[in-house]
Design an enzyme around this catalytic site. Structure first.
Site, mmCIF file in Angstrom:
data_model
loop_
_atom_site.group_PDB
_atom_site.id
_atom_site.type_symbol
_atom_site.label_atom_id
_atom_site.label_comp_id
_atom_site.label_asym_id
_atom_site.label_seq_id
_atom_site.Cartn_x
_atom_site.Cartn_y
_atom_site.Cartn_z
ATOM 1 N N ASP A 1 -5.122 9.012 9.783
ATOM 2 C CA ASP A 1 -4.350 8.206 10.339
ATOM 3 C C ASP A 1 -3.490 8.810 11.643
ATOM 4 O O ASP A 1 -3.913 10.144 11.707
ATOM 5 C CB ASP A 1 -2.650 8.321 9.153
ATOM 6 C CG ASP A 1 -2.963 8.114 7.899
ATOM 7 O OD1 ASP A 1 -3.176 6.505 7.993
ATOM 8 O OD2 ASP A 1 -3.162 8.156 6.846
ATOM 9 N N GLU B 1 0.768 -0.967 0.036
ATOM 10 C CA GLU B 1 -0.085 0.070 0.118
ATOM 11 C C GLU B 1 0.685 1.171 0.378
ATOM 12 O O GLU B 1 1.231 1.669 1.035
ATOM 13 C CB GLU B 1 -1.371 -0.107 1.376
ATOM 14 C CG GLU B 1 -1.915 1.134 1.227
ATOM 15 C CD GLU B 1 -2.969 0.696 2.633
ATOM 16 O OE1 GLU B 1 -2.991 1.876 3.061
ATOM 17 O OE2 GLU B 1 -2.890 -0.615 3.445
#
Length: 240
Positions: free
Chosen positions: A45, A34
């Protein structure tokens, strides 16, 4: 055998390092990459990935760095571009598809693109479907009408890098009953949690536990070695 997808941030500390790291991860059991596109406001995140995103941008990251890395590695391991929709919109979604096809990219992972908006794009190029523990069963069924490559099951409501726990057994059972597309779980997966989180799914997605090594004050060679060792341990643990 259960799969291991590794999230890494493109071009931190530099793009040649990213290429070397991808080669090493493949050699140590990683099945897919990824490849994170640095962004100034990565809302899904946690602090670790946010910090590496910031440093990559401060170092002068450009989207061409992702293209460069992908050109060198897209043919050796399944690769997915992970970025926020602004990254794709700014360059032009069709342009990004064109470049992705050129470099053998398998799909896009765009965490801030809700299903209702993703419908417009999902038939143009594989767009990974997200399922969260807050989704109702009816909504999950709707989201999974046309899944591509794999389904990304978010382990908990929140941001990456946390150590939360939620009972996902009912969601996993329901998904497995309605579709055969591989189901991978992400968020909070590391050497200590991977075996438990991998139960009843087809693979795991690991990010923060790898990316935090990039922030350590050690040589690039040691960073690659340490991240690769973590990957090897995780791959073995989910397949015990």
């Amino acid at each position: 055998m259960k799969k291991l997808i590794a999230y890494i941030t493109t071009a931190y500390p530099d793009k040649e390092f990213t290429i070397d790291l991808i080669h090493s991860l493949k050699e140590n059991g990683v099945d897919g990459i990824e490849l994170g596109i640095p962004f100034s406001d990565p809302v899904a995140d946690g602090e670790i990935i946010q910090e590496v995103n910031k440093r990559a941008l401060q170092n002068g990251y450009k989207i061409n760095d992702t293209f460069y890395v992908s050109e060198k590695t897209g043919n050796i391991i399944d690769t997915y571009w992970m970025g926020y929709f602004n990254n794709f919109y700014h360059k032009g979604y069709d342009f990004m598809i064109e470049k992705a096809k050129e470099y053998n990219i398998k799909g896009f992972i765009i965490p801030d693109l809700p299903y209702e908006e993703a419908i417009e794009y999902e038939n143009k190029f594989p767009l990974i479907s997200f399922v969260a523990p807050t989704d109702s069963l009816d909504r999950i069924k709707t989201i999974l009408q046309n899944p591509k490559e794999f389904i990304y099951l978010v382990a908990y409501a929140g941001i990456t890098g946390s150590d939360k726990k939620e009972d996902l057994s009912n969601i996993i059972k329901y998904i497995k009953e309605i579709i055969s597309t591989p189901l991978y779980i992400g968020f909070g997966v590391n050497e200590n949690t991977a075996r438990e989180k991998a139960k009843n799914v087809d693979g795991v997605i690991v990010g923060s536990t790898f990316v935090k090594v990039l922030l350590e004050d050690i040589s690039n060679t040691e960073k690659i070695k340490k991240i690769s060792q973590k990957a090897k341990i995780i791959k073995e643990s989910i397949n015990d």
